[in-house]
Design an enzyme around this catalytic site. Structure first.
Site, PDB file in Angstrom:
ATOM      1  N   CYS A   1      27.923  47.837  38.424  1.00 20.51           N
ATOM      2  CA  CYS A   1      27.744  48.162  39.847  1.00 20.51           C
ATOM      3  C   CYS A   1      27.706  49.680  40.069  1.00 20.51           C
ATOM      4  CB  CYS A   1      28.899  47.598  40.678  1.00 20.51           C
ATOM      5  SG  CYS A   1      29.287  45.882  40.346  1.00 20.51           S
ATOM      6  N   ASP A   2      28.576  50.412  39.403  1.00 23.36           N
ATOM      7  CA  ASP A   2      28.818  51.801  39.807  1.00 23.36           C
ATOM      8  C   ASP A   2      28.461  52.862  38.767  1.00 23.36           C
ATOM      9  OD1 ASP A   2      29.782  50.863  42.231  1.00 23.36           O
ATOM     10  OD2 ASP A   2      31.836  50.714  41.500  1.00 23.36           O
TER      11      ASP A   2
ATOM     12  N   CYS B   1      33.774  47.960  37.990  1.00 26.42           N
ATOM     13  CA  CYS B   1      32.506  47.315  37.626  1.00 26.42           C
ATOM     14  C   CYS B   1      31.490  48.369  37.187  1.00 26.42           C
ATOM     15  CB  CYS B   1      31.980  46.518  38.823  1.00 26.42           C
ATOM     16  SG  CYS B   1      30.361  45.791  38.544  1.00 26.42           S
TER      17      CYS B   1
HETATM   18  C1  LIG Z   1      34.296  47.225  44.386  1.00 25.28           C
HETATM   19  C2  LIG Z   1      33.246  46.249  43.922  1.00 25.28           C
HETATM   20  C3  LIG Z   1      31.925  46.622  43.966  1.00 25.28           C
HETATM   21  C4  LIG Z   1      30.947  45.733  43.547  1.00 25.28           C
HETATM   22  N1  LIG Z   1      29.642  46.123  43.624  1.00 25.28           N
HETATM   23  C5  LIG Z   1      28.674  45.256  43.258  1.00 25.28           C
HETATM   24  C6  LIG Z   1      27.312  45.630  43.349  1.00 25.28           C
HETATM   25  O1  LIG Z   1      26.976  46.760  43.707  1.00 25.28           O
HETATM   26  N2  LIG Z   1      26.379  44.696  42.997  1.00 25.28           N
HETATM   27  C7  LIG Z   1      26.717  43.447  42.564  1.00 25.28           C
HETATM   28  O2  LIG Z   1      25.838  42.631  42.299  1.00 25.28           O
HETATM   29  N3  LIG Z   1      28.008  43.071  42.443  1.00 25.28           N
HETATM   30  C8  LIG Z   1      28.993  43.947  42.783  1.00 25.28           C
HETATM   31  N4  LIG Z   1      30.294  43.580  42.654  1.00 25.28           N
HETATM   32  C9  LIG Z   1      30.610  42.260  42.101  1.00 25.28           C
HETATM   33  C10 LIG Z   1      30.441  41.187  43.195  1.00 25.28           C
HETATM   34  O3  LIG Z   1      31.114  41.590  44.336  1.00 25.28           O
HETATM   35  C11 LIG Z   1      30.951  39.849  42.707  1.00 25.28           C
HETATM   36  O4  LIG Z   1      30.341  39.504  41.482  1.00 25.28           O
HETATM   37  C12 LIG Z   1      30.638  38.765  43.729  1.00 25.28           C
HETATM   38  O5  LIG Z   1      31.190  39.094  44.983  1.00 25.28           O
HETATM   39  C13 LIG Z   1      31.208  37.418  43.291  1.00 25.28           C
HETATM   40  O6  LIG Z   1      30.899  36.488  44.274  1.00 25.28           O
HETATM   41  P1  LIG Z   1      31.716  35.142  44.460  1.00 25.28           P
HETATM   42  O7  LIG Z   1      31.060  34.445  45.589  1.00 25.28           O
HETATM   43  O8  LIG Z   1      31.842  34.439  43.177  1.00 25.28           O
HETATM   44  O9  LIG Z   1      33.208  35.566  44.844  1.00 25.28           O
HETATM   45  P2  LIG Z   1      33.853  36.636  45.824  1.00 25.28           P
HETATM   46  O10 LIG Z   1      32.886  37.605  46.360  1.00 25.28           O
HETATM   47  O11 LIG Z   1      35.035  37.140  45.096  1.00 25.28           O
HETATM   48  O12 LIG Z   1      34.350  35.734  47.038  1.00 25.28           O
HETATM   49  C14 LIG Z   1      35.377  34.806  46.864  1.00 25.28           C
HETATM   50  C15 LIG Z   1      35.814  34.299  48.202  1.00 25.28           C
HETATM   51  O13 LIG Z   1      36.755  33.252  48.034  1.00 25.28           O
HETATM   52  C16 LIG Z   1      37.783  33.389  48.980  1.00 25.28           C
HETATM   53  N5  LIG Z   1      38.960  32.688  48.490  1.00 25.28           N
HETATM   54  C17 LIG Z   1      39.709  32.953  47.382  1.00 25.28           C
HETATM   55  N6  LIG Z   1      40.725  32.071  47.286  1.00 25.28           N
HETATM   56  C18 LIG Z   1      40.588  31.213  48.327  1.00 25.28           C
HETATM   57  C19 LIG Z   1      41.322  30.084  48.763  1.00 25.28           C
HETATM   58  N7  LIG Z   1      42.407  29.629  48.128  1.00 25.28           N
HETATM   59  N8  LIG Z   1      40.925  29.457  49.903  1.00 25.28           N
HETATM   60  C20 LIG Z   1      39.825  29.888  50.575  1.00 25.28           C
HETATM   61  N9  LIG Z   1      39.088  30.940  50.196  1.00 25.28           N
HETATM   62  C21 LIG Z   1      39.477  31.594  49.095  1.00 25.28           C
HETATM   63  C22 LIG Z   1      37.957  34.889  49.133  1.00 25.28           C
HETATM   64  O14 LIG Z   1      38.565  35.174  50.369  1.00 25.28           O
HETATM   65  C23 LIG Z   1      36.496  35.337  49.096  1.00 25.28           C
HETATM   66  O15 LIG Z   1      35.931  35.232  50.352  1.00 25.28           O
HETATM   67  C24 LIG Z   1      31.303  44.450  43.070  1.00 25.28           C
HETATM   68  C25 LIG Z   1      32.636  44.073  43.020  1.00 25.28           C
HETATM   69  C26 LIG Z   1      33.599  44.959  43.451  1.00 25.28           C
HETATM   70  C27 LIG Z   1      35.037  44.531  43.416  1.00 25.28           C
END
Ligand SMILES: Cc1cc2nc3c(=O)[nH]c(=O)nc-3n(C[C@H](O)[C@H](O)[C@H](O)COP(=O)(O)OP(=O)(O)OC[C@H]3O[C@@H](n4cnc5c(N)ncnc54)[C@H](O)[C@@H]3O)c2cc1C
Length: 357
Positions: free
Chosen positions: A148-149, A145
């Site tokens: 992010c980094d 990302c």
């Molecule tokens: C290494 C890294 C660093 C990052 N740093 C930043 C940052 O500094 N700032 C920033 O704004 N963004 C950052 N991001 C991006 C950010 O993390 C994501 O955009 C954000 O987490 C997305 O949120 P979400 O709720 O859509 O999904 P996610 O955070 O991906 O959460 C999805 C959830 O769904 C669950 N899940 C999946 N499938 C199932 C299923 N079948 N049944 C039940 N549960 C399920 C997973 O277990 C998880 O808990 C980073 C991402 C990464 C990978």
């Protein structure tokens, strides 16, 4: 079985935010967290510096724990399992009710829950290169990302891997920070749009290295097994560049590496087989994401890559009463704050839907 108001699937910023809103509206949501990664993607990172409200930054796991506690405070119940399927069933269970008015959610334990509304917030997984060193240096130079980094690599050489629009966007963005950016692509043609490629070619800081794959990532003290010690300088390569100029991009200064952080990548030309090493402080892998939506089958419309399709700026899917938010919908922004904002919208959309029943 009691039919609940709403079940949220996924415990990232989108899912927890939806839970906070629905809890405060008195709807006592059930949130299925996912068995392996409760808290979502941010649990795997360290410092988050761009989430509003934390001027000094906050550790990813701490941010997610605070969101979970806030959702719990307003009455969310958590189930630490995966959802394996969602079905749209007849509201009366006797074939006489309207099809799809109840959503049947099956968990990996075999337990079944039912609700009038479901919010899908299951995020996406970034694709990995699958090369030695990638796991070892994740978060210590290996990133997925740029937004992010990128900030952490000011004045340092950076490598981006990929050939689509996202890879080019990330590479162009990273030129704001890096002393140089080298985009490495395995083919000689790019999937990215012509305009992106033109912009990249016009950027003096950006070098396009085609017909080349990264075969390993090396680092400071914690060199991974099977990968030789880091080289201080770049070994020249005779590469087929498809007419693209390398400029000074390969003559990068050695990165002032933190202990155990990335110092270089091993590369191989896919046409000639020549190998070499390229010094870099960071490797941004931009070869795509896979939304975690397979368990939905075809109950909602998705695009070819599996992202759930929603109506305009809302979160309504093609199935009434099923809403989707966060990275499982959004292939563009992919940030914690944008996922949280969409979780808020999904909660409000679900509330309106429940009021209309
Ligand atoms: C290494 C890294 C660093 C990052 N740093 C930043 C940052 O500094 N700032 C920033 O704004 N963004 C950052 N991001 C991006 C950010 O993390 C994501 O955009 C954000 O987490 C997305 O949120 P979400 O709720 O859509 O999904 P996610 O955070 O991906 O959460 C999805 C959830 O769904 C669950 N899940 C999946 N499938 C199932 C299923 N079948 N049944 C039940 N549960 C399920 C997973 O277990 C998880 O808990 C980073 C991402 C990464 C990978």
């Amino acid at each position: 079985m009691t039919v609940q108001h709403v079940i949220i699937i996924g415990s990232g910023p989108a899912g927890y935010t939806a839970a906070i809103y629905l809890g405060r509206a008195g709807l006592r949501p059930t949130l299925v967290t996912g068995a392996l990664a409760p808290g979502g993607q941010l649990v795997n990172t360290t410092e988050v510096e761009n989430f509003p409200g934390f001027p000094e930054g906050i550790l990813g796991p701490d941010l997610m724990e605070a969101m979970r506690a806030q959702a719990e405070r307003f009455g969310t119940e958590f189930i630490h399992e995966d959802v394996v399927s969602v079905e749209l069933v007849d509201g009366n269970g006797d074939g006489a009710g309207a099809a799809g008015t109840v959503k049947r959610v099956t968990l990996d334990s075999g337990d079944v829950l039912e609700a009038h509304a479901v919010i899908v917030a299951t995020g996406s997984q970034y694709r990995k290169l699958g090369v030695p060193g990638e796991e070892e240096y994740a978060g210590r130079g290996v990133s997925y990302c740029a937004t992010c980094d990128g900030f952490f690599f000011k004045g340092k050489p950076i490598v981006v891997v990929g050939g689509g629009d996202s890879a080019f966007e990330e590479a162009l963005y990273l030129t704001r920070f890096g002393s140089s950016v080298t985009l490495i692509h395995r083919r000689d043609a790019f999937r990215a749009s012509a305009i992106m490629v033109e912009r990249a070619r016009a950027n003096e800081k950006l070098t396009l290295l085609t017909n080349t794959v990264v075969t390993g990532i090396r680092g400071g003290e914690a060199a991974p097994s099977g990968v030789a010690a880091a080289q201080p300088t770049v070994k020249p390569l005779s590469l087929n560049l498809g007419g693209l100029s390398l400029g000074g991009g390969l003559n990068l200064p050695a990165a002032p590496a933190r202990a155990g952080s990335v110092t270089s990548v091993d590369i191989r030309n896919t046409v000639t087989g020549d190998t070499g090493t390229l010094d870099t402080a960071a490797v941004f892998v931009a070869i795509g994401h896979t939304p975690a939506t397979a368990f939905l089958g075809d109950i909602v419309a998705k695009d070819d890559d599996g992202y759930v399709l929603v109506e305009g700026a809302g979160t309504r899917t093609s199935a009434p009463g099923v809403f989707a938010a966060g990275d499982c919908v959004d292939r563009t922004y992919r940030q914690a704050i944008s996922a949280a904002g969409m979780g808020c919208r999904a909660a409000l959309d679900a509330q309106h839907y429940l009021e209309s029943l």
